[in-house]
Structure formats: structure tokens, C-alpha cells
Scaffold this active site. Sequence first.
Site, PDB file in Angstrom:
ATOM      1  N   GLN A 130      35.746  10.824 -51.113  1.00  9.68           N
ATOM      2  CA  GLN A 130      35.998  10.162 -52.397  1.00  9.68           C
ATOM      3  C   GLN A 130      34.713   9.751 -53.079  1.00  9.68           C
ATOM      4  O   GLN A 130      33.631   9.787 -52.489  1.00  9.68           O
ATOM      5  CB  GLN A 130      36.857   8.934 -52.139  1.00  9.68           C
ATOM      6  CG  GLN A 130      36.218   7.989 -51.118  1.00  9.68           C
ATOM      7  CD  GLN A 130      37.024   6.714 -50.885  1.00  9.68           C
ATOM      8  OE1 GLN A 130      36.627   5.680 -51.375  1.00  9.68           O
ATOM      9  NE2 GLN A 130      38.124   6.806 -50.154  1.00  9.68           N
TER      10      GLN A 130
ATOM     11  N   HIS B  32      33.346   6.814 -56.429  1.00  8.47           N
ATOM     12  CA  HIS B  32      33.693   5.778 -57.412  1.00  8.47           C
ATOM     13  C   HIS B  32      32.777   5.924 -58.631  1.00  8.47           C
ATOM     14  O   HIS B  32      31.601   6.279 -58.495  1.00  8.47           O
ATOM     15  CB  HIS B  32      33.508   4.382 -56.818  1.00  8.47           C
ATOM     16  CG  HIS B  32      34.191   4.190 -55.500  1.00  8.47           C
ATOM     17  ND1 HIS B  32      35.553   4.260 -55.354  1.00  8.47           N
ATOM     18  CD2 HIS B  32      33.686   3.947 -54.262  1.00  8.47           C
ATOM     19  CE1 HIS B  32      35.858   4.052 -54.077  1.00  8.47           C
ATOM     20  NE2 HIS B  32      34.746   3.868 -53.392  1.00  8.47           N
TER      21      HIS B  32
ATOM     22  N   GLU C 164      29.508  -0.287 -53.852  1.00  4.68           N
ATOM     23  CA  GLU C 164      30.014  -0.983 -52.670  1.00  4.68           C
ATOM     24  C   GLU C 164      29.012  -0.886 -51.539  1.00  4.68           C
ATOM     25  O   GLU C 164      28.084  -0.060 -51.575  1.00  4.68           O
ATOM     26  CB  GLU C 164      31.362  -0.398 -52.239  1.00  4.68           C
ATOM     27  CG  GLU C 164      31.310   1.069 -51.855  1.00  4.68           C
ATOM     28  CD  GLU C 164      32.705   1.696 -51.727  1.00  4.68           C
ATOM     29  OE1 GLU C 164      33.688   1.117 -52.238  1.00  4.68           O
ATOM     30  OE2 GLU C 164      32.803   2.767 -51.121  1.00  4.68           O
TER      31      GLU C 164
ATOM     32  N   HIS D  18      31.546   9.999 -50.422  1.00  8.86           N
ATOM     33  CA  HIS D  18      31.552   9.398 -49.084  1.00  8.86           C
ATOM     34  C   HIS D  18      32.918   9.512 -48.424  1.00  8.86           C
ATOM     35  O   HIS D  18      33.920   9.804 -49.088  1.00  8.86           O
ATOM     36  CB  HIS D  18      31.125   7.923 -49.160  1.00  8.86           C
ATOM     37  CG  HIS D  18      32.019   7.076 -50.015  1.00  8.86           C
ATOM     38  ND1 HIS D  18      31.865   6.968 -51.377  1.00  8.86           N
ATOM     39  CD2 HIS D  18      33.088   6.295 -49.710  1.00  8.86           C
ATOM     40  CE1 HIS D  18      32.775   6.155 -51.866  1.00  8.86           C
ATOM     41  NE2 HIS D  18      33.551   5.734 -50.869  1.00  8.86           N
TER      42      HIS D  18
ATOM     43  N   ARG E 225      39.692  10.739 -55.411  1.00  9.43           N
ATOM     44  CA  ARG E 225      39.713  11.516 -54.157  1.00  9.43           C
ATOM     45  C   ARG E 225      39.407  12.984 -54.435  1.00  9.43           C
ATOM     46  O   ARG E 225      40.011  13.604 -55.308  1.00  9.43           O
ATOM     47  CB  ARG E 225      41.090  11.434 -53.493  1.00  9.43           C
ATOM     48  CG  ARG E 225      41.454  10.069 -53.025  1.00  9.43           C
ATOM     49  CD  ARG E 225      42.704  10.101 -52.114  1.00  9.43           C
ATOM     50  NE  ARG E 225      43.225   8.759 -51.972  1.00  9.43           N
ATOM     51  CZ  ARG E 225      44.371   8.328 -52.501  1.00  9.43           C
ATOM     52  NH1 ARG E 225      45.158   9.158 -53.175  1.00  9.43           N
ATOM     53  NH2 ARG E 225      44.740   7.087 -52.323  1.00  9.43           N
TER      54      ARG E 225
END
Length: 255
Positions: A51, A53, A65, A123, A143
Site C-alpha cells: 500500500q 499513502h 507515519e 510499504h 492498496r
Amino acid sequence: MIDKVWGVDRLPPPFATPDGRRIGEIWFDPPPELARLLVKYLFTSEKLSVQVHPSAADGQQGKEECWLVISAEPGAKLAIGFVQPITPDEMRAAALDGSIEGLLDWQDVSAGDFIYLPAGTVHAIGAGLTLIEVQQNADITYRLFDYGRPRELHLDQAIAVANGSPHDPALRRRVSQKQSASLVDGPHFRLDWLVGKPDADIAARYNDAPVIIIPLTCAIEIGGTQVAPGSCASADRLSAVRFAPDGKALVAQPL
Ligand SMILES: O=P(O)(O)OC[C@H]1O[C@](O)(CO)[C@@H](O)[C@@H]1O
């Protein structure tokens, strides 16, 4: 508590598992003054999706993150970025045929490993891990590949925001059991690893602004209330928190 296909049937102590649930995440919703930060525990018995972000620069709500590994079964791995640079077209083809999994940089991890993931980093999280994730408070995950599980993929959105490069090794480190350390200092939040009480440098950086504290090995105290490991709390300022002499904790603050 959030059920996930890749979650665990039995949470590790000190967490209690509700009957019949497969918990993948525990979220600690922040108070309004800390609304830009979200803290989660993640528990895995299978791999998460491959996935990515987005960032605010993509015109969307950004989600950067970072992870601190709390426990890892032998052989547990994290995949962060690609081993070799890859073009968007190659990424699409590899996501479609599943070979993307093997193009990622899978690394063995153990308790104490810390990794920062800029938005755009492709990641995946492997099985057998308990992690603390501190992230910008956005729930946007695109995803690319999900091992054939019947969940939605978001190939176009993912490829539009994904970085096809290796991850910068300077964004990974191990925390010390003896010494506090600054783990993240911007652009979106700061995060420090604390061993015992924060020193003057840490106290100065956190200033008098609200903080999130995650006790890891000993309870902390805020205004006469004990906050035990496995939980998370906020305080008006760092100086309002009492720490155990050698206790380990994380402290975070949005910027
Ligand atoms: O799409 P999946 O595999 O359920 O993974 C989503 C989860 O992955 C993470 O982005 C961690 O990388 C979590 O913040 C998020 O909830």
C-alpha cells in the site's frame, strides 16, 4: 479496536481480546487540541496489503507515519520502499501480477526498530508483529496488492502518489534501552523515545504545548491519574507528566 483480516485472534498482554474478534488495530482517538495526530497499536498474524499513502502535496489529506517495533516473532519482516527504482508502468504491471511483493525491500525487524515513512513510500507490514504507529490523522490507504484477498484495490490512486524509489536508510534506526532520543522532528509531528524523565533539551523542544504520551514499560502519572502501558494519554504540556525513573515511553506532538 478494529477487526482486520490480518489481525490476531489473541492480543498480547496487557491487552484483552474480545470474544470471537480478530483485532488488527487499536486506535487512540486524540482530543481536539491534538487532532492532527493518531496513535495506533498494530497486531499482525498475516501480511498487510502492499500500500501507499498520499501527501498534502498530492492535493489530499497527507498521511505520513512511523513505526516502533514492540515485538517481533523470529523472521518477522517489514517491506519499505523498492529494492531498485521502478517506473509507474512497471509498478502497475507488478501490482497486477503480484510480483510487486518481491520488488519491495523486505527487512527482518526486532523489538526496538524504528522506521519513518514519508507519504508516497510503498510499504507492507509482515506477519508476527506488534507495532506502535504514530501518524498524521488521515485514514487514506491506497492498496496496490492484497495477496488475492477479496478487498478493494486502488491502483490508479496508488500509482499517482507512489514513489518508485528505495527508502532512505537515514529514516531507520534502533532505539536504545539506556538513552532517550529524538525520533522525528517534523515536518508534521515530533516524536521522542524517552528513557526516564525527559531531559532539558527534550523539555525545551516540547515547550508548553499539548503532548501525547504512550507509556511502554511503566505507568506514567498525569494530574494524579495513572496511565498504564497499553494505553495512551494526552497532557496540556510535558511538564505535567510524571515519569518512572527508568520507564520507557514515547512522546509526540503535532507541528
Ligand atoms: O489496507 P490494510 O492492509 O488493512 O492496511 C491498512 C493499515 O495499514 C496502515 O496504513 C499501516 O501501514 C494502517 O495505518 C492502516 O490502518
